[in-house]
Design an enzyme around this catalytic site. Structure first.
Site, PDB file in Angstrom:
ATOM      1  CB  CYS A 217      -0.898   0.036   1.231  1.00 39.27           C
ATOM      2  SG  CYS A 217      -1.826   1.590   1.348  1.00 39.27           S
TER       3      CYS A 217
ATOM      4  CB  CYS B 168      -1.737   4.664   4.654  1.00 38.52           C
ATOM      5  SG  CYS B 168      -3.346   4.129   4.077  1.00 38.52           S
ATOM      6  CB  SER B 169      -0.589   0.492   6.473  1.00 44.68           C
ATOM      7  OG  SER B 169      -1.569   1.180   7.229  1.00 44.68           O
ATOM      8  CB  CYS B 170      -4.899  -0.365   2.221  1.00 43.40           C
ATOM      9  SG  CYS B 170      -5.418   1.356   2.371  1.00 43.40           S
TER      10      CYS B 170
END
Lengths: 220, 107
Positions: free
Chosen positions: A125, A128-130
């Site tokens: 991602c 961000c951090s999906c």
């Protein structure tokens, strides 16, 4: 479940702002600045009736104890052993995993991508951090690091090598960028000589990293 | 077999994560709104330093949540600051081992 106590925070955080080694503590050790800010948020939002502390406990319990890569491993093992399931999974992964009880709390769409001799898939991602939480739990630190997020797009083979994965030159590498709406699950290649294994035994071969694409499934 | 990594390294990581997920589920903001703002914070922080994905990640998370709730007039920053000081005072005024509550700040 036992709620997080902030006393625990004092005991487990090594670098406290109020760290005396040379005298007994007359008062409770002070939590870190961000920990106090989170306490403030929780207090204000509870006072306003916007959060329910029991719901917070339930969310933490879910992510700490009930959701993790075993969920994803179950999906992969079934895809390896059941052709009808596999077909349905690639057609509509969201529907299939929801039926298994692994639904996305954030309403995200799930997509399964399959590794073959021709293509190796990796998930990142860059925003961000999906991450497919219902299938893999909370992402590991490296998945959230700038180093991984920036480099895997630019030089995926070098990143794979650091994870100990070397692919044949003729295998294409495809990098999938997750978003808030779409999360990817890599279906790793089934290891050879596993024809006699049942689903439970196959699950043990499926690592978290193999479902992100930074690893391969284990050999039995 | 190696020991599994803890899901959350520190209790406040778990707490701020849960508050955010809960507020999303109650409809205060969509996950897309969250991800856009969080991505922007990470990008801004990443200009100064290479984020390691641990505490700096949750520091960016907390900052994003505070700003989002401030911008939408859900949580006033001044009120949060007052409460943060109240909690600090409560910790400093609570005997070691006793439960910490906001009532302790007046001691």
């Amino acid at each position: 479940m036992q709620r997080w106590t902030w006393l625990q925070a004092c005991v487990t955080i090594p670098l406290m702002p109020h760290d005396h080694a040379d005298h007994s503590h007359p008062h409770t050790l002070l939590p870190s600045d961000p920990a106090l800010r989170v306490k403030a948020l929780e207090t204000l939002l509870t006072q306003k009736g916007l959060i329910d502390p029991a719901a917070l406990d339930e969310i933490i319990d879910t992510y700490e104890n009930r959701i993790g890569p075993r969920n994803g491993a179950q999906v992969v093992a079934r895809a390896w052993s059941d052709p009808a399931f596999r077909e349905a999974l690639f057609e509509d992964a969201t529907a299939v995993v929801t039926q298994m009880g692994f639904y996305g709390r954030q309403g995200e769409h799930m997509v399964a991508v399959e590794n073959t001799d021709a293509v190796h898939n990796i998930v990142v991602c860059t925003l961000c951090s999906c991450y497919p939480w219902p299938l893999l739990g909370i992402p590991p630190g490296w998945y959230k690091s700038d180093a991984y997020r920036a480099r895997v797009v630019r030089e995926p083979r070098a990143v794979l090598a650091e994870f100990g994965v070397t692919l044949p030159a003729e295998t294409a590498v495809r990098v999938w960028d997750s978003t808030a709406e779409v999360r990817y699950l890599v279906i790793p290649q089934r290891p050879p000589n596993t024809e006699t294994l049942d689903e439970a035994a196959l699950m043990d071969l499926v690592t978290r990293d193999s479902m992100i694409g930074t690893g391969l499934a284990r050999q039995p | 077999m190696t020991r599994p990594e803890p899901v959350f390294e520190e209790p406040w990581h778990a707490q701020v994560f849960a508050i955010t997920v809960h507020l999303n589920e109650t409809g205060l903001f969509t996950w897309q709104q969250w991800a856009e703002r969080f991505g922007a914070t990470l990008k801004r922080h990443g200009h100064h330093t290479r984020l390691n994905g641990g505490s700096d990640y949750f520091a960016a998370w907390l900052e994003t949540l505070e700003t989002l709730l401030g911008d939408t007039s859900v949580a006033d920053p001044a009120q949060l600051e007052t409460l943060r000081h109240a909690w600090e005072a409560a910790y400093l005024n609570t005997p070691h081992g006793a439960p910490v509550t906001l009532d302790a700040r007046a001691d």
